[in-house]
Motif scaffolding. Sequence first.
Motif, PDB file in Angstrom:
ATOM      1  N   THR A  84       0.871  -1.261  -0.079  1.00 44.72           N
ATOM      2  CA  THR A  84       0.219   0.075   0.012  1.00 44.72           C
ATOM      3  C   THR A  84       0.927   1.159  -0.131  1.00 44.72           C
ATOM      4  N   LEU A  85       0.598   2.139  -0.847  1.00 47.11           N
ATOM      5  CA  LEU A  85       1.215   3.411  -0.894  1.00 47.11           C
ATOM      6  C   LEU A  85       0.510   4.475  -0.436  1.00 47.11           C
ATOM      7  N   LEU A  86       1.167   5.670   0.295  1.00 50.72           N
ATOM      8  CA  LEU A  86       0.356   6.760   0.345  1.00 50.72           C
ATOM      9  C   LEU A  86       1.194   7.912  -0.288  1.00 50.72           C
ATOM     10  N   ILE A  87       0.511   8.626  -1.191  1.00 50.73           N
ATOM     11  CA  ILE A  87       1.101   9.769  -1.893  1.00 50.73           C
ATOM     12  C   ILE A  87       0.745  11.050  -1.309  1.00 50.73           C
ATOM     13  N   THR A  88       1.453  11.954  -0.847  1.00 47.78           N
ATOM     14  CA  THR A  88       1.208  13.168  -0.426  1.00 47.78           C
ATOM     15  C   THR A  88       1.644  14.138  -1.323  1.00 47.78           C
ATOM     16  N   LYS A 120      -0.562  14.135  -7.976  1.00 50.09           N
ATOM     17  CA  LYS A 120      -0.655  12.943  -7.345  1.00 50.09           C
ATOM     18  C   LYS A 120      -1.298  11.850  -8.253  1.00 50.09           C
ATOM     19  N   ASN A 151      -2.440  16.969   5.767  1.00 48.48           N
ATOM     20  CA  ASN A 151      -1.314  16.453   6.691  1.00 48.48           C
ATOM     21  C   ASN A 151      -2.067  15.523   7.833  1.00 48.48           C
ATOM     22  N   ASP A 194      -1.129  13.742   9.937  1.00 46.91           N
ATOM     23  CA  ASP A 194      -0.645  13.588  11.142  1.00 46.91           C
ATOM     24  C   ASP A 194      -1.885  14.621  12.093  1.00 46.91           C
ATOM     25  N   TYR A 232      -4.010   5.161   9.044  1.00 49.58           N
ATOM     26  CA  TYR A 232      -2.900   5.536   8.599  1.00 49.58           C
ATOM     27  C   TYR A 232      -1.659   4.777   8.494  1.00 49.58           C
ATOM     28  N   ASN A 279       0.237   3.830   5.191  1.00 51.82           N
ATOM     29  CA  ASN A 279       1.674   4.330   5.015  1.00 51.82           C
ATOM     30  C   ASN A 279       2.570   3.555   4.961  1.00 51.82           C
ATOM     31  N   ARG A 300       5.683   5.584   1.062  1.00 52.79           N
ATOM     32  CA  ARG A 300       5.320   6.836   1.115  1.00 52.79           C
ATOM     33  C   ARG A 300       5.910   7.528  -0.017  1.00 52.79           C
ATOM     34  N   HIS A 347       6.262  11.642  -1.937  1.00 54.98           N
ATOM     35  CA  HIS A 347       5.735  12.853  -1.666  1.00 54.98           C
ATOM     36  C   HIS A 347       5.953  13.629  -3.029  1.00 54.98           C
TER      37      HIS A 347
END
Lengths: 110, 464
Positions: free
Chosen positions: B160-164, B171, B280, B282, B295, B299, B302, B304
Amino acid sequence: MRILLVLQGDWIAPRFDLATEVLLAIIHKGKVEGKPREILLSRLSGEELCGLIVKKDVTHVICGGIEEGHYQYLTWKGVDVIDQVIGKARYALRLAKTGQLVCGTVIGKG
Amino acid sequence: MKRSTLKRADVLPFINCIPHGIALIDVAGNLLCMNDYLEVISGYKNQDVVGISARFVLRSSLPKKNNPIDKVALTREPAIVETDIISATRKKMPVRITVTPFAGGDTQSCVLCFIEDISFLKKLDEHYGGEIRSFGIRGHSKAIQDLLDFLPVLSRTDATLLITGETGTGKDLLAQAIHDGSDRAAYSFIKVNCGALPGALLESELFGHVRGAFTGAHTDKPGMFRLAQGGTLFLTEIGDLPLPLQVKLLTVLDDKEFFPLGSSKKVQVDVRVIAGTHWNLDNLIKEEKFREDLYFRLNVLRAHVPPLRDRQGDVKLLADYFLQKFAVELKKVIQGFTAPALSLLMDYSYPGNVRELSNIIECAANMCPEKKITPEYLSDNIRFPSLSSPSEKGTKVEKTDGEQILRRLSEDRNTIFADNWKGTEKNMIMETLLFCKGKKGAAAKELGWGRSTLWRKMKQHGIS
């Protein structure tokens, strides 16, 4: 012996795959039989030209640069390919009749 | 002839040292000489082909008419062309030919052809073109290159990937690039905006439902998870996902199975989940708007996406790219930007990132009747950044003293823009108050409101 020369104007075309016209001549006992036939190609394609060569039962092809794939295909089909020839088509045909034309022959300067 | 032989003798030792094909061609297109490298490539000897038209020796795919080599001989302007030649070994070689005018002696001028074998570059181009460049991520800056270097790693895995990244940074493009570069590329890439639908609808959208699950559920619906089977599901704006759905998503990520709405039959899925957000997370966790366990589950990897202001040098590249793209779409001939316009583009901070740049260029391409974009066709955001930047406006207006604001406002009332009605209303109140020198009664009258309405709205907007 049925010879096909790949043309660009009066000269042997520098590229087999980019030729727009060809000259087909029938040689019998060292002499050209009838009038050599010029054929205009509908589009630039090495594959289509290979198809035409096989269809017309050509035994010898005279051209400039030719890709390995086309060369291998034609030789596999029993066609003798004399490539990297530079010069006017009529002189190339004259040499071919007598069996003097070989790969890489530079016939004349222009 | 004697003079030309002498020239060859002078030039040949020099050009033979160069490990690329070099040919000297006269203005009529005939070969004067070539170096050893080109002799090997072409299969001809210098002495056999001197004086013969170079096209028969080079065997390139350049056209006979409008041949760039002939053009250089005429115009004396250098040119670079990419083409292919047939070598002596019957290999079709991609080459780059640099043609430059050459003063080969006191009586005769000629052109010099520098022929580079670019087979290796073409192979690299095909390799990377298939993996990275064709996905539309453009940029030479270190920030974006670092991301691109990381891309194959992100594509190779199913984690799993989180793109911020800020809004408009791309994105979605990155998620699509990761999918296209992965083994799942043959299957679907499905994007769901978690902020676009209310919770109940979103659950049905994601997990599907069976007929009769709720009022209006006339047929079975597979849901995006099942539609993305084998492929990738991109959950954009994951920060806006309602809390109850966050639990269900967490379960699906763990177990790879779920019950569609109203169904008692478990569905198993093989989907890679990529989540994207400009929030954000967090902070959202601290505000208890986002589950910490989800989260951590999202995460695993990750990435960015850097904002455009951190991508040194990419603004010009992207501006040129967008201009070319829109010019083609609009069937217009626009060659580029004037120096002042380019300077404005380079100096702007782009709070809306690449999307904002694209919009600015699209607007300019539409409006500009000239061959080059001039500053007047760039949007006011760029020309008057201190007045119109949505992210800066609120603070800047409050910090500046009243007289400056009044002067600026009176100079051009139309240059004040707000991103929404709230901002516009606030500007309007402040402008009127300043105009009335702080007298609330006069300002209320000017605005057509009662004193109490003005007081209430001032309190709403935090105007003291």
